[in-house]
Design a protein around this motif. Structure first.
Motif, PDB file in Angstrom:
ATOM      1  N   TYR A  17       0.839  -1.209   0.000  1.00 14.15           N
ATOM      2  CA  TYR A  17       0.000   0.000   0.000  1.00 14.15           C
ATOM      3  C   TYR A  17       0.869   1.251   0.000  1.00 14.15           C
ATOM      4  O   TYR A  17       0.657   2.172  -0.780  1.00 14.15           O
ATOM      5  CB  TYR A  17      -0.934  -0.008   1.216  1.00 14.15           C
ATOM      6  N   ILE A  18       1.874   1.284   0.853  1.00  9.21           N
ATOM      7  CA  ILE A  18       2.740   2.460   0.940  1.00  9.21           C
ATOM      8  C   ILE A  18       3.522   2.653  -0.358  1.00  9.21           C
ATOM      9  O   ILE A  18       3.645   3.775  -0.858  1.00  9.21           O
ATOM     10  CB  ILE A  18       3.698   2.338   2.144  1.00  9.21           C
ATOM     11  N   LEU A  19       4.039   1.572  -0.935  1.00  5.15           N
ATOM     12  CA  LEU A  19       4.813   1.701  -2.173  1.00  5.15           C
ATOM     13  C   LEU A  19       3.948   2.152  -3.344  1.00  5.15           C
ATOM     14  O   LEU A  19       4.393   2.939  -4.178  1.00  5.15           O
ATOM     15  CB  LEU A  19       5.497   0.375  -2.501  1.00  5.15           C
ATOM     16  N   THR A  20       2.724   1.676  -3.441  1.00  3.69           N
ATOM     17  CA  THR A  20       1.865   2.102  -4.554  1.00  3.69           C
ATOM     18  C   THR A  20       1.416   3.541  -4.381  1.00  3.69           C
ATOM     19  O   THR A  20       1.286   4.269  -5.367  1.00  3.69           O
ATOM     20  CB  THR A  20       0.642   1.182  -4.700  1.00  3.69           C
ATOM     21  N   LYS A  21       1.189   3.990  -3.156  1.00 10.38           N
ATOM     22  CA  LYS A  21       0.754   5.375  -2.923  1.00 10.38           C
ATOM     23  C   LYS A  21       1.897   6.367  -3.020  1.00 10.38           C
ATOM     24  O   LYS A  21       1.679   7.544  -3.279  1.00 10.38           O
ATOM     25  CB  LYS A  21       0.066   5.506  -1.553  1.00 10.38           C
ATOM     26  N   SER A  22       3.128   5.922  -2.808  1.00 10.06           N
ATOM     27  CA  SER A  22       4.263   6.839  -2.849  1.00 10.06           C
ATOM     28  C   SER A  22       4.816   7.019  -4.257  1.00 10.06           C
ATOM     29  O   SER A  22       5.789   7.739  -4.442  1.00 10.06           O
ATOM     30  CB  SER A  22       5.378   6.341  -1.927  1.00 10.06           C
ATOM     31  N   GLY A  23       4.237   6.379  -5.230  1.00 20.26           N
ATOM     32  CA  GLY A  23       4.691   6.548  -6.602  1.00 20.26           C
ATOM     33  C   GLY A  23       5.777   5.571  -6.990  1.00 20.26           C
ATOM     34  O   GLY A  23       6.455   5.773  -7.993  1.00 20.26           O
ATOM     35  N   GLY A  24       5.949   4.496  -6.239  1.00 20.36           N
ATOM     36  CA  GLY A  24       6.937   3.481  -6.587  1.00 20.36           C
ATOM     37  C   GLY A  24       6.547   2.786  -7.881  1.00 20.36           C
ATOM     38  O   GLY A  24       5.372   2.678  -8.227  1.00 20.36           O
TER      39      GLY A  24
END
Length: 68
Positions: A17-24
């Protein structure tokens, strides 16, 4: 034991979730076999060829001077 499994699943879900929301750059669709995406452009290939030939010339110049 079940607490470890639940904790791992929760941690993995949070990380995704964090990686997809941070633009990874996340791509979960599997392997890609697109050769065109990995080929260097013509100018990059020419620059690499020029650098390689210059390195060979520079390396062989002292050897040829010493043999004379």
């Amino acid at each position: 034991m079940w607490k470890l499994i639940v904790g791992f699943i929760a941690f993995a879900a949070l990380a995704l979730y964090i990686l997809t929301k941070s633009g990874g750059n996340i791509d979960l669709s599997g392997e890609k076999h697109d050769v065109a995406a990995h080929e260097p452009s013509a100018s990059e290939a020419a620059a690499a060829g020029t650098a390689a030939s210059a390195a060979v010339t520079a390396a062989s110049a002292p050897a040829s001077a010493a043999s004379q």
